[in-house]
Scaffold this active site. Structure first.
Site, PDB file in Angstrom:
ATOM      1  N   ARG A  42       0.828  -1.204   0.000  1.00  0.00           N
ATOM      2  CA  ARG A  42       0.000   0.000   0.000  1.00  0.00           C
ATOM      3  C   ARG A  42       0.867   1.259   0.000  1.00  0.00           C
ATOM      4  O   ARG A  42       1.777   1.393   0.809  1.00  0.00           O
ATOM      5  CB  ARG A  42      -0.941  -0.007   1.206  1.00  0.00           C
ATOM      6  CG  ARG A  42      -1.827  -1.240   1.190  1.00  0.00           C
ATOM      7  CD  ARG A  42      -2.804  -1.288   2.321  1.00  0.00           C
ATOM      8  NE  ARG A  42      -3.598  -2.518   2.249  1.00  0.00           N
ATOM      9  CZ  ARG A  42      -4.754  -2.698   2.838  1.00  0.00           C
ATOM     10  NH1 ARG A  42      -5.293  -1.735   3.563  1.00  0.00           N
ATOM     11  NH2 ARG A  42      -5.399  -3.839   2.727  1.00  0.00           N
ATOM     12  N   HIS A  95     -21.217   3.133   8.544  1.00  0.00           N
ATOM     13  CA  HIS A  95     -21.482   3.491   7.147  1.00  0.00           C
ATOM     14  C   HIS A  95     -22.961   3.796   6.907  1.00  0.00           C
ATOM     15  O   HIS A  95     -23.397   3.895   5.766  1.00  0.00           O
ATOM     16  CB  HIS A  95     -21.012   2.370   6.219  1.00  0.00           C
ATOM     17  CG  HIS A  95     -19.535   2.167   6.237  1.00  0.00           C
ATOM     18  ND1 HIS A  95     -18.652   2.935   5.507  1.00  0.00           N
ATOM     19  CD2 HIS A  95     -18.766   1.304   6.951  1.00  0.00           C
ATOM     20  CE1 HIS A  95     -17.416   2.542   5.747  1.00  0.00           C
ATOM     21  NE2 HIS A  95     -17.462   1.556   6.612  1.00  0.00           N
ATOM     22  N   SER A 145     -20.747 -13.263  16.341  1.00  0.00           N
ATOM     23  CA  SER A 145     -20.239 -12.238  15.422  1.00  0.00           C
ATOM     24  C   SER A 145     -20.522 -12.610  13.970  1.00  0.00           C
ATOM     25  O   SER A 145     -20.229 -13.734  13.538  1.00  0.00           O
ATOM     26  CB  SER A 145     -18.724 -12.089  15.633  1.00  0.00           C
ATOM     27  OG  SER A 145     -18.161 -11.147  14.749  1.00  0.00           O
ATOM     28  N   THR A 199     -19.674   6.410  13.863  1.00  0.00           N
ATOM     29  CA  THR A 199     -18.465   7.207  13.683  1.00  0.00           C
ATOM     30  C   THR A 199     -18.831   8.646  13.354  1.00  0.00           C
ATOM     31  O   THR A 199     -19.911   8.927  12.832  1.00  0.00           O
ATOM     32  CB  THR A 199     -17.590   6.637  12.556  1.00  0.00           C
ATOM     33  OG1 THR A 199     -16.368   7.380  12.469  1.00  0.00           O
ATOM     34  CG2 THR A 199     -18.295   6.731  11.207  1.00  0.00           C
ATOM     35  N   THR A 212      -8.181  -6.486   3.351  1.00  0.00           N
ATOM     36  CA  THR A 212      -9.467  -5.790   3.465  1.00  0.00           C
ATOM     37  C   THR A 212     -10.579  -6.592   2.796  1.00  0.00           C
ATOM     38  O   THR A 212     -11.711  -6.640   3.293  1.00  0.00           O
ATOM     39  CB  THR A 212      -9.363  -4.384   2.846  1.00  0.00           C
ATOM     40  OG1 THR A 212      -8.254  -3.694   3.453  1.00  0.00           O
ATOM     41  CG2 THR A 212     -10.629  -3.587   3.078  1.00  0.00           C
ATOM     42  N   LYS A 270     -17.047   9.777   8.941  1.00  0.00           N
ATOM     43  CA  LYS A 270     -17.481   9.454   7.587  1.00  0.00           C
ATOM     44  C   LYS A 270     -18.534  10.479   7.153  1.00  0.00           C
ATOM     45  O   LYS A 270     -18.181  11.595   6.784  1.00  0.00           O
ATOM     46  CB  LYS A 270     -17.949   8.002   7.516  1.00  0.00           C
ATOM     47  CG  LYS A 270     -16.772   7.038   7.719  1.00  0.00           C
ATOM     48  CD  LYS A 270     -17.156   5.605   7.599  1.00  0.00           C
ATOM     49  CE  LYS A 270     -15.938   4.690   7.574  1.00  0.00           C
ATOM     50  NZ  LYS A 270     -15.085   4.768   8.787  1.00  0.00           N
ATOM     51  N   SER A 320     -19.012  -2.272   4.438  1.00  0.00           N
ATOM     52  CA  SER A 320     -18.325  -1.213   3.703  1.00  0.00           C
ATOM     53  C   SER A 320     -17.722  -1.637   2.378  1.00  0.00           C
ATOM     54  O   SER A 320     -17.512  -0.798   1.503  1.00  0.00           O
ATOM     55  CB  SER A 320     -17.228  -0.601   4.574  1.00  0.00           C
ATOM     56  OG  SER A 320     -16.239  -1.569   4.898  1.00  0.00           O
ATOM     57  N   THR A 363      -6.501  10.355  25.603  1.00  0.00           N
ATOM     58  CA  THR A 363      -6.747  11.791  25.610  1.00  0.00           C
ATOM     59  C   THR A 363      -8.030  12.091  24.841  1.00  0.00           C
ATOM     60  O   THR A 363      -8.294  11.492  23.794  1.00  0.00           O
ATOM     61  CB  THR A 363      -5.566  12.537  24.965  1.00  0.00           C
ATOM     62  OG1 THR A 363      -4.391  12.280  25.731  1.00  0.00           O
ATOM     63  CG2 THR A 363      -5.818  14.033  24.909  1.00  0.00           C
TER      64      THR A 363
END
Length: 414
Positions: A29, A224, A144, A252, A370, A255, A196, A285
């Site tokens: 990559r 997503h 899962s 999230t 992926t 996105k 995704s 943090t």
């Protein structure tokens, strides 16, 4: 008798050798160095050494262009002027800024839940949320979906709880696996709304039926989906009127909301439980206040504005129709994600490089790990900020390179 001298491991040689294997397989990559143009995205500038190139980005997860929306940018500027750059600590020690509190209230309201909890990313929210629940609930077994995101898998593994993998989007298989455990066994079912890479959508209602029949908690990853689906952007579960039946909704801010960060939304007690026991929350943090303010502004805007969602749907349909017209294979799905299927890592990278070098079109090649080997693809994400000219240039370029690849294949066969 002399002892055999053992040479120490050459660590750098090991690293180089492993990287050479990845390169040989065509899945090394390379980061594309770009600078996005506020007010003109998806246009950006690519940096290659000392040279620059104008590019159009077609693979961004900033699905609605909210990362450049004036409402978001103005809110971030204002918070930066008010609070400075950083939060100054963890949430437990001086780092809970009022903008974090306001954002968590917006998120709880978005999903119709009593409370929400912020994390530094969607990856961390899954890792910490799933990991904490599965580890701290005595005897919990996790179920899962086979195609769950790496962050969910890592959270489950980190918990060290026993787990079962059920067939992707298959409520009947989930039912069979849950049936192996009695009503006295705590159960947690983890799945996504929009997947995704293939862009398929889970049968959420059927999965929840199974969960409720077996007394299992439900944990849905809507990263997503949030911002994109539902009348207020609450995700696929909101669109289908199911949010109240889900134990934990994870999402999230990086996105469709265009900023960064992750979160979970659930009952007040569950959120307080994770807040109290999750190391990924306790020792991190806090997000910068300006980021929290920008995310809250984005959520508020998309709760009341459907214009961005409607235009995105139109752009997605337009691109799909143009791809069909020229015969380029792509996975048909009910979501906003368009996977153009290539099926070979080397070819996928060559196409991506050619598009960039010859047309300034940036579409990142997606390969193993992926997606499985043999399913390599270009993942195209049309947005409201892509215009007809952008789409025309993309389709023309894809048509040209696809024809070249087809001719090369025929020459090789001959």
């Amino acid at each position: 008798m002399h002892e055999t001298e053992i040479s120490p491991m050459d660590y750098d040689a090991f690293f180089a050798g492993q990287l050479a294997v990845v390169r040989e397989e065509g899945r090394y990559r390379v980061f594309t160095d770009i600078k996005r143009h506020r007010g003109n995205f998806p246009q950006a500038t690519r940096f290659v050494g000392e040279e620059t190139q104008p590019v159009t980005v077609w693979c961004s997860n900033d699905y609605l262009g909210m990362g450049q929306h004036p409402v978001v940018v103005d809110a971030m500027h204002a918070a930066l002027d008010e609070c400075g750059a950083g939060a100054g600590g963890t949430r437990n020690i001086s780092g809970t800024n009022h903008h974090h509190v306001l954002l968590e209230q917006e998120l709880a309201d978005l999903h119709g839940k009593e409370a929400a909890l912020l994390f530094t990313s969607g990856y961390v929210s899954n890792w910490a949320g799933l990991g904490t629940l599965a580890a701290k609930i005595p005897g919990c077994v996790v179920f899962s979906d086979a195609l769950n995101h790496a962050s969910m898998i890592e959270g489950i593994r980190h918990s060290r709880a026993p787990y079962k993998i059920w067939k992707h989007n298959d409520p009947e298989d989930l039912d069979r696996k849950l049936s192996d455990f009695g009503p006295d066994v705590p159960k947690l079912v983890a799945f996504e709304s929009v997947y995704s890479m293939d862009g398929d959508i889970a049968p959420i209602a059927e999965i929840l039926d199974v969960c409720e029949r077996h007394g299992a908690m439900s944990y849905i990853d809507e990263v997503h989906g949030v911002g994109l689906y539902g009348p207020r952007g609450g995700g696929v579960a909101e669109r289908e009127g199911l949010m109240d039946r889900i134990t934990v909704i994870e999402g999230t801010l990086g996105k469709a909301f265009g900023v960064m960060g992750g979160y979970i939304a659930a009952s007040a007690d569950l959120i307080d439980f994770v807040r109290t026991f999750a190391s990924g929350f306790i020792f991190s943090t806090a997000l910068p206040p300006a980021v929290a303010a920008g995310a809250a502004a984005s959520i508020r805007h998309l709760k009341s504005s459907s214009a961005e969602r409607e235009l995105q749907k139109e752009r997605v349909a337009h691109v799909r129709a143009r791809l069909d017209a020229i015969g380029i294979p792509h996975l048909h799905n009910p979501s906003h994600i368009i996977p153009v299927m290539v099926g070979d890592a080397h070819k996928c990278k060559r196409i991506s490089d050619w598009l960039m070098d010859n047309h300034g079109i940036y579409v990142q090649p997606i390969n193993y790990p992926t997606v499985p080997v043999g399913t390599e693809r270009l993942r195209i994400t049309p947005s409201p900020v892509h215009d007809d000219g952008d789409i025309g240039r993309l389709i023309d370029a894809l048509s040209e390179i696809w024809s070249q690849c087809e001719l090369a294949r025929l020459d090789a066969v001959a």
